[in-house]
Write a protein that holds these residues in place. Structure first.
Motif, PDB file in Angstrom:
ATOM      1  N   ARG A  95      22.957  43.262  41.057  1.00 16.93           N
ATOM      2  CA  ARG A  95      24.231  43.827  41.489  1.00 16.93           C
ATOM      3  C   ARG A  95      24.010  45.125  42.251  1.00 16.93           C
ATOM      4  O   ARG A  95      24.659  45.377  43.284  1.00 16.93           O
ATOM      5  CB  ARG A  95      25.134  44.055  40.283  1.00 16.93           C
ATOM      6  N   LEU A 100      25.704  39.965  44.602  1.00 14.36           N
ATOM      7  CA  LEU A 100      26.719  39.756  43.565  1.00 14.36           C
ATOM      8  C   LEU A 100      26.677  38.344  42.998  1.00 14.36           C
ATOM      9  O   LEU A 100      26.947  38.135  41.817  1.00 14.36           O
ATOM     10  CB  LEU A 100      28.106  40.054  44.134  1.00 14.36           C
ATOM     11  N   ALA A 147      33.793  41.557  36.905  1.00 14.02           N
ATOM     12  CA  ALA A 147      33.816  42.582  37.955  1.00 14.02           C
ATOM     13  C   ALA A 147      33.096  42.084  39.199  1.00 14.02           C
ATOM     14  O   ALA A 147      33.540  42.323  40.338  1.00 14.02           O
ATOM     15  CB  ALA A 147      33.179  43.870  37.436  1.00 14.02           C
ATOM     16  N   CYS A 148      31.982  41.361  38.991  1.00 10.90           N
ATOM     17  CA  CYS A 148      31.265  40.763  40.130  1.00 10.90           C
ATOM     18  C   CYS A 148      32.164  39.780  40.874  1.00 10.90           C
ATOM     19  O   CYS A 148      32.195  39.759  42.115  1.00 10.90           O
ATOM     20  CB  CYS A 148      29.996  40.058  39.653  1.00 10.90           C
ATOM     21  N   GLU A 151      34.726  41.650  42.908  1.00 12.20           N
ATOM     22  CA  GLU A 151      34.105  42.250  44.087  1.00 12.20           C
ATOM     23  C   GLU A 151      33.755  41.206  45.133  1.00 12.20           C
ATOM     24  O   GLU A 151      33.682  41.514  46.330  1.00 12.20           O
ATOM     25  CB  GLU A 151      32.851  43.021  43.676  1.00 12.20           C
ATOM     26  N   ARG A 152      33.545  39.975  44.693  1.00  5.46           N
ATOM     27  CA  ARG A 152      33.230  38.896  45.649  1.00  5.46           C
ATOM     28  C   ARG A 152      34.484  38.321  46.279  1.00  5.46           C
ATOM     29  O   ARG A 152      34.404  37.425  47.135  1.00  5.46           O
ATOM     30  CB  ARG A 152      32.471  37.774  44.932  1.00  5.46           C
ATOM     31  N   TYR A 155      39.574  36.263  43.569  1.00 10.82           N
ATOM     32  CA  TYR A 155      40.649  36.907  42.809  1.00 10.82           C
ATOM     33  C   TYR A 155      41.378  35.949  41.865  1.00 10.82           C
ATOM     34  O   TYR A 155      41.632  36.284  40.707  1.00 10.82           O
ATOM     35  CB  TYR A 155      41.644  37.554  43.781  1.00 10.82           C
ATOM     36  N   THR A 181      43.458  44.567  39.686  1.00 11.57           N
ATOM     37  CA  THR A 181      42.805  44.428  40.996  1.00 11.57           C
ATOM     38  C   THR A 181      42.803  42.973  41.458  1.00 11.57           C
ATOM     39  O   THR A 181      43.097  42.673  42.626  1.00 11.57           O
ATOM     40  CB  THR A 181      41.367  44.964  40.923  1.00 11.57           C
ATOM     41  N   PRO A 230      37.763  45.709  46.730  1.00 14.75           N
ATOM     42  CA  PRO A 230      36.294  45.696  46.846  1.00 14.75           C
ATOM     43  C   PRO A 230      35.848  44.712  47.915  1.00 14.75           C
ATOM     44  O   PRO A 230      36.443  43.650  48.091  1.00 14.75           O
ATOM     45  CB  PRO A 230      35.839  45.250  45.447  1.00 14.75           C
ATOM     46  N   ARG A 231      34.814  45.100  48.628  1.00 17.38           N
ATOM     47  CA  ARG A 231      34.265  44.244  49.676  1.00 17.38           C
ATOM     48  C   ARG A 231      33.062  43.492  49.149  1.00 17.38           C
ATOM     49  O   ARG A 231      32.172  44.069  48.524  1.00 17.38           O
ATOM     50  CB  ARG A 231      33.844  45.089  50.880  1.00 17.38           C
ATOM     51  N   SER A 232      33.002  42.192  49.437  1.00 17.26           N
ATOM     52  CA  SER A 232      31.869  41.394  48.993  1.00 17.26           C
ATOM     53  C   SER A 232      30.671  41.639  49.899  1.00 17.26           C
ATOM     54  O   SER A 232      30.792  41.702  51.124  1.00 17.26           O
ATOM     55  CB  SER A 232      32.229  39.903  49.015  1.00 17.26           C
ATOM     56  N   THR A 233      29.503  41.790  49.274  1.00 16.41           N
ATOM     57  CA  THR A 233      28.255  41.901  50.044  1.00 16.41           C
ATOM     58  C   THR A 233      27.317  40.758  49.673  1.00 16.41           C
ATOM     59  O   THR A 233      26.098  40.910  49.685  1.00 16.41           O
ATOM     60  CB  THR A 233      27.574  43.244  49.762  1.00 16.41           C
TER      61      THR A 233
END
Length: 606
Positions: A95, A100, A147-148, A151-152, A155, A181, A230-233
């Motif tokens: 992470r 993620l 949470a991962c 962030e991905r 939702y 969120t 949150p932005r996914s990376t």
């Protein structure tokens, strides 16, 4: 291997201090606390002796005596807790490095190592303390995995799981913040704000504190519209896939062609159109007497409507009135539905309420068809129904589910035996049009014997199909000359599901004694129709009391109300009532304590 509970407590104490010496006094305190009996030291030595025998000294794990205490040697990878911590640490590294998907997979692997609550059933203060510590580790891991997922940008899936987790831990502020969120990211801003207010109220009511600054900040940003999601990376090569297809197709095979029921199908077409237009939650209760074809109709109609619900179809037999099985626990059914919707086994909540919340959350943005067959009451159904517009539920039941109709605005649809024309088509489709057209009178006689009941007609068709050279008139004569009675001709030789007598018996077995007595007495009424006054005469009771009991027979679909104070019943049901009056032991009795008896015209089975 560990033996009795206190021996398990000794083993837990040694395991959780693996490769470190544990004194006798510490073991006594771990197991008994301040209430250790005089024999405690001797008992601990006995427990350790048994553990040493079980483990031996040649394996990777063994107990040895050191400095007046004991040491349990375990390989570092031989303890689930160590492997859990190592995998969780790898997930945190992934992470931190921006992967993620890998982090979520590793955290899921960590959670999959848990098989229920840690140290469940192990006594002693040490085990109690460790249960709390280990439970917190597990919960923190679950939070981090979700949470991962948030962030991905997953939702909707995360919101469903977080909703269930918040039910189990309503004061957990991190879960609340993640859920807010996820809901905001799924376009459900009002729900996110509602969750905040509910949690805030609970924190003040139970703990006397305000929400943490972090949670208040999430709330303020959602209110102001300045909330940056949150932005996914994620790295593309690690894209996550659900455990099973997102569009489940669980419908059992339907009949090649449903005969009749055009009016009922039109009603369900309109209901499905309402659901497809997302104007309402569409629920239909399909009822009718035993053997009338409720399951076949529901299944065939579900196949016909399936393309209206592109997100899939779910099916469950609830065994509500079943001679072979107890009614199914809604929590068990929900677990199966959640698996079908792609929820990992380790993410399925433990309670039925939490599972229901997750299920409704997953369906909130989908258009799905849910078929719940053979229900025994609204209590069994309420957690299994879709909660938002766009989906449709078809429920079949032997009973009239008044509560479902009243509280959920479900459409009641009662199937009757087939019309004469439809019954002819039923036999023609199974035996061939040429064969039935050659002997129309014999066909009509067999339909009469079968009471136009699809289950009985299927029995007739099967017998005729196995004797293709036999004239249908000869077969009709066999039914007319049945040695023991009309129901013997429709017995299922190999499968009780096909036995008409057994099917009616399962409905009869749910009647209370007063209703069952009236049902048996009605066999003396001539003809297929009767008035309430006729029934009162047969049982020699006041008419007002009989009028109170007759609705319980209607509720069980053993008779039908055709007008004010007037009733009718199928000839096979009447034959069953006559059998009961003459020889009650002939019938199978279906009794499920979970369902109860038909105690009133407006109540569901409990």
């Amino acid at each position: 291997m560990a033996g009795q509970p206190r021996q398990c407590a000794v083993l837990a104490s040694l395991l959780l201090r693996a490769s470190r010496p544990v004194s006798l006094s510490t073991l006594v305190e771990d197991v008994w606390g301040d209430e250790a009996p005089p024999s405690a030291v001797g008992s601990v030595r006995t427990y350790v002796y048994r553990l040493r025998q079980a483990l031996g000294d040649q394996s990777d794990s063994f107990v040895r005596l050191v400095d007046g205490g004991y040491l349990l040697h375990v390989r570092p990878d031989g303890l689930d807790l160590n492997r859990f911590k190592q995998t969780t640490a790898r997930a945190r590294e992934a992470r931190g490095g921006g992967d993620l998907a890998l982090a979520a997979d590793l955290l899921s692997e960590s959670l999959g190592m848990w098989k229920g609550a840690a140290l469940a059933g192990v006594p002693g203060p040490f085990a109690g303390m460790q249960r709390s510590v280990l439970g917190e580790l597990r919960l923190a891991c679950a939070e981090e995995r979700l949470a991962c997922e948030v962030e991905r940008g997953r939702y909707a899936e995360a919101a469903a799981e977080l909703s269930a987790l918040l039910v189990e831990h309503p004061l957990r502020e991190r879960v609340c913040g993640l859920l807010m969120t996820a809901l905001y990211g799924a376009g459900r801003q009002s729900e996110a704000l509602t969750i905040y207010h509910t949690t805030s109220h609970l924190l003040r009511q139970r703990l006397g504190v305000n929400p943490s600054p972090e949670l208040q900040q999430v709330h303020e940003r959602i209110l102001s519209g300045r909330f940056r999601l949150p932005r996914s990376t994620d790295r593309p090569v690690r894209e996550w896939h659900p455990a099973s297809p997102q569009a489940p197709a669980q419908l059992p095979a339907g009949l090649p062609g449903l005969v009749g029921r055009e009016k009922e199908q039109e009603q369900l077409e309109r209901l499905a159109n309402d659901a497809a237009a997302s104007s309402s939650v569409a629920i239909c209760v399909i009822g009718g007497m035993a053997g009338v074809g409720k399951t076949a109709f529901a299944t065939a109609t579900a196949h016909r409507l399936a393309d209206r619900f592109p997100d899939g179809q779910l099916f469950a037999d609830l065994h509500g009135i079943d001679a072979e099985a107890e009614p199914r626990d809604p929590a068990e059914v929900l677990a199966g539905f959640l698996h079908a919707l792609g929820v990992r086994p380790e993410a399925v909540p433990e309670t039925a309420q939490a599972r229901g919340l997750m299920f409704r959350g997953l369906l909130a943005r989908r258009r799905m068809l849910v078929v719940l067959d053979n229900a025994c009451g609204t209590n069994q159904l309420k957690d299994l129904l879709p909660g938002s517009p766009g989906s449709m539920a078809l429920v079949t039941s032997r009973m009239q589910l008044h509560t479902l109709v009243a509280a959920y605005q479900a459409l009641p649809l009662t199937l009757l035996p087939l019309s004469q024309a439809d019954a002819r088509s039923f036999l023609a489709r199974r035996l061939g049009a040429a064969r039935t057209a050659a002997e129309p009178e014999a066909v009509d006689r067999m339909i009469q014997f079968a009471g136009s009941l699809p289950l009985a007609l299927a029995n007739v068709a099967a017998r005729a199909a196995y004797r293709p050279q036999m004239h249908l008139a000869s077969l009709a004569d066999e039914y007319a000359l049945s040695e023991h009675g009309v129901l013997d001709a429709f017995a299922g030789d190999e499968d009780p599901v096909l036995d008409v007598r057994a099917a009616i018996a399962r409905s009869y077995g749910l009647l209370d004694p007063e209703a069952a007595s009236l049902f048996r007495a009605l066999s003396g009424v001539p003809g297929a129709q009767f008035a309430a006054s006729d029934a009162a005469h047969m049982v020699a009771q006041p008419e007002h009391r009989v009028r109170q009991t007759l609705p319980r027979l209607v509720h069980a679909h053993l008779i039908s109300e055709v007008g004010p104070g007037r009733y009718s019943w199928n000839r096979l049901v009447a034959a069953f009532a006559a059998e009961q009056l003459a020889a009650p032991d002939r019938a199978l009795r279906a009794w499920h304590p979970k369902c109860g008896v038909v105690s009133g015209a407006s109540g569901d089975l409990a």
